[in-house]
Design an enzyme around this catalytic site. Structure first.
Site: not given
Ligand code: HEC
Length: 481
Positions: A198, A265, A356
């Site tokens: 990532q 992340h 979220e």
């Protein structure tokens, strides 16, 4: 936690009763694997399992082992606790035979994930502004093509700055000779990035006073050495002169002991408020609990002044990282300061479920991993708690996960009724959401673009159109005449 678990369990039981092994595996793939390995055959954030290319062993035993135990350093979760041995066995066969018989490319995520929109939470509000079938009223045109995984897009007048994940910064300028064409230049002298998994060259933004000072801001996965190994998200600024990156300044760099070998992340987005502060995000980088540790930079939203100094009203001035503004954030890949309301909006990836939408406030703990609406990737419980005292609730959450990435406020004139609303990209659902907010409250949302590819970034253009970064290009959304 309960509603989520019930949904998945009842769904699995249903499939076990009504479907044969292949169908069952297809459903399990959609439920447990597609979020990373992709809905169709092309792969997603993790590589395709149907192309017969294997990095960790191609024989049945290796594949079985990789699914059962996981590959921790690579971010592949183990499914020993989540799936039975028989289910894993069926999956192995399904994957191995899938390249010829398998999953149709581009299959609809919601169908294949076994969820209908009704089960999604929050419920999608079908029409806001009484616009029937918004998608049919939108014109979608290719804008800049031949890109390689554009990650951040940012307009400078009519020009567009584009980061490509692999580590290139491009400047696209409208060509006078070529009607509708572009001169796309690669900016040389960009620092080396770790573009494994990532990681890569991530967000790009320009200074609020760009016209005067020409500062360009970049975030990237910074490797301690070379282009791999321990890395952490870093923020720099520099100027572009004759397609060269110059006058580089480091604005935020973690201590070397905080650099991590994991490849995931990293966050990260950059946004500015009207007082000259920069906000930027760093994901938890894998070790979940570090998001709660205020002596670490990961799993946080940071706030600094534009020259890299610390605002004296930051909440944790005595901490090792006085740049920290909020903590307990899992992997924030959407961050935008709302110019009318002054609210700082954020989207972050949840685990399996529980993506979220947050309103970020100074000093607040957003709870990851102590509270979450998601569960572990293998279906086991991650935390008993969806809420705890002292930890902020999301304004809204998405279960199943949409893989939220890219966030902007619509500020143009082409869609006057959408002014002030949020535009949120989704990688997994390949959709763009228009979210109506009222101050810091969530009102509802609708999908305005779907099935064009994984959406990495979104922005309002200077002409009021909406621009979206897809895996190979930027597309423009305008009203259909
Ligand atoms: C959270 C994301 C995630 C989920 C969910 C996930 N995987 Fe993976 N998987 C990965 C990553 C990352 C890798 C490592 C890729 C690499 O090394 O480049 C991987 C690797 C693998 C490999 C080894 C591939 C190879 O090239 O050798 C197999 C097999 C695999 N996964 C199967 C599955 C199956 C089956 C499921 C669902 C039951 C699943 N994965 C769910 C992220 C995920």
């Amino acid at each position: 936690m309960k509603p989520v678990l019930l949904t998945s369990l009842s769904f699995l039981m249903l499939s076990a009763c009504t479907a044969g092994a292949a169908d069952n595996s297809k459903d399990i793939y959609a439920e447990y694997c597609a979020s990373c390995h992709g809905v169709g055959q092309q792969g997603g954030s993790a590589p395709s399992l149907f192309d017969d290319e294997w990095a960790h062993g191609s024989d049945l035993a290796s594949i079985r082992e990789n699914i059962t135990q996981g590959i921790e350093a690579a971010g592949m979760p183990g499914f020993a606790d989540g799936l039975s041995a028989a289910e894993i066995e069926d999956l192995v066969v399904y994957i191995k035979s899938g390249a010829t018989s398998g999953v149709p490319a581009g299959e609809n995520q919601q169908q294949s994930a076994g969820h209908t929109e009704d089960e999604a939470s929050p419920a999608l509000i079908p029409a806001i502004d009484k616009v029937d079938n918004i998608q049919a009223q939108l014109q979608v045109t290719d804008y800049i093509t031949d890109l390689d995984e554009p990650w951040g897009i940012h307009f400078v007048g009519d020009d567009v700055l584009i980061t490509e994940k692999k580590g290139t910064l491009k400047l696209a300028q409208k060509s006078d000779e070529l009607v509708g064409g572009w001169i796309v230049s690669e900016i040389s002298g960009i620092p080396a990035v770790n573009n494994g998994r990532q990681g890569g060259l991530l967000d790009v933004a320009t200074d609020p006073d760009y016209a005067q000072n020409k500062w360009v801001y970049l975030t990237f996965s910074h490797p301690l050495e070379g282009t791999s190994g321990p890395s952490m998200t870093k923020l720099i600024r520099g100027k572009i002169a004759n397609n060269q990156w110059t006058e580089e300044e480091s604005l935020f760099q973690a201590q070397t002991e905080e650099y991590l070998d994991t490849g995931f992340h990293f966050g990260s987005r950059i946004t500015f408020d009207d007082k000259g502060h920069i906000f930027f995000s760093i994901g938890d980088r894998g070790p979940k609990k570090q998001a709660q540790d205020r002596d670490r930079p990961n799993g946080k939203i940071h706030r600094i002044n534009r020259d890299g100094s610390i605002p004296q009203d930051n909440p944790f001035l005595d901490a090792k990282y006085p740049t920290i503004y909020s903590y307990g954030n899992r992997n924030p890949q959407g961050l935008v300061w709302h110019p009318e309301t002054g609210v700082l909006w954020e989207t972050e990836h949840g685990p399996k479920g529980g993506d979220e939408l947050n309103v970020i406030q100074s000093g607040v703990n957003y709870g990851w991993p102590e509270i979450s609406y998601g569960i572990n990737y293998n279906g086991t419980i991650l935390t008993e708690h969806q809420a705890l005292p002292g930890m902020a609730q999301p304004v809204s959450q998405w279960t199943p996960s949409i893989a939220a990435c890219g966030l902007d406020v619509y500020t143009g004139d082409l869609f006057p009724q959408w002014k002030g609303r949020l535009l949120a990209g989704s990688l997994a659902f390949q959709s763009l959401r228009l979210i109506q907010v009222d101050g810091d409250k969530y009102v509802g949302e609708v999908e305005i673009l779907k099935d064009k590819g994984r959406i990495r970034d979104v922005t309002t253009g200077p002409d009021g159109a909406i621009y979206v970064a897809l895996p190979r290009k930027i597309v423009r959304l305008s009203p259909k005449n």
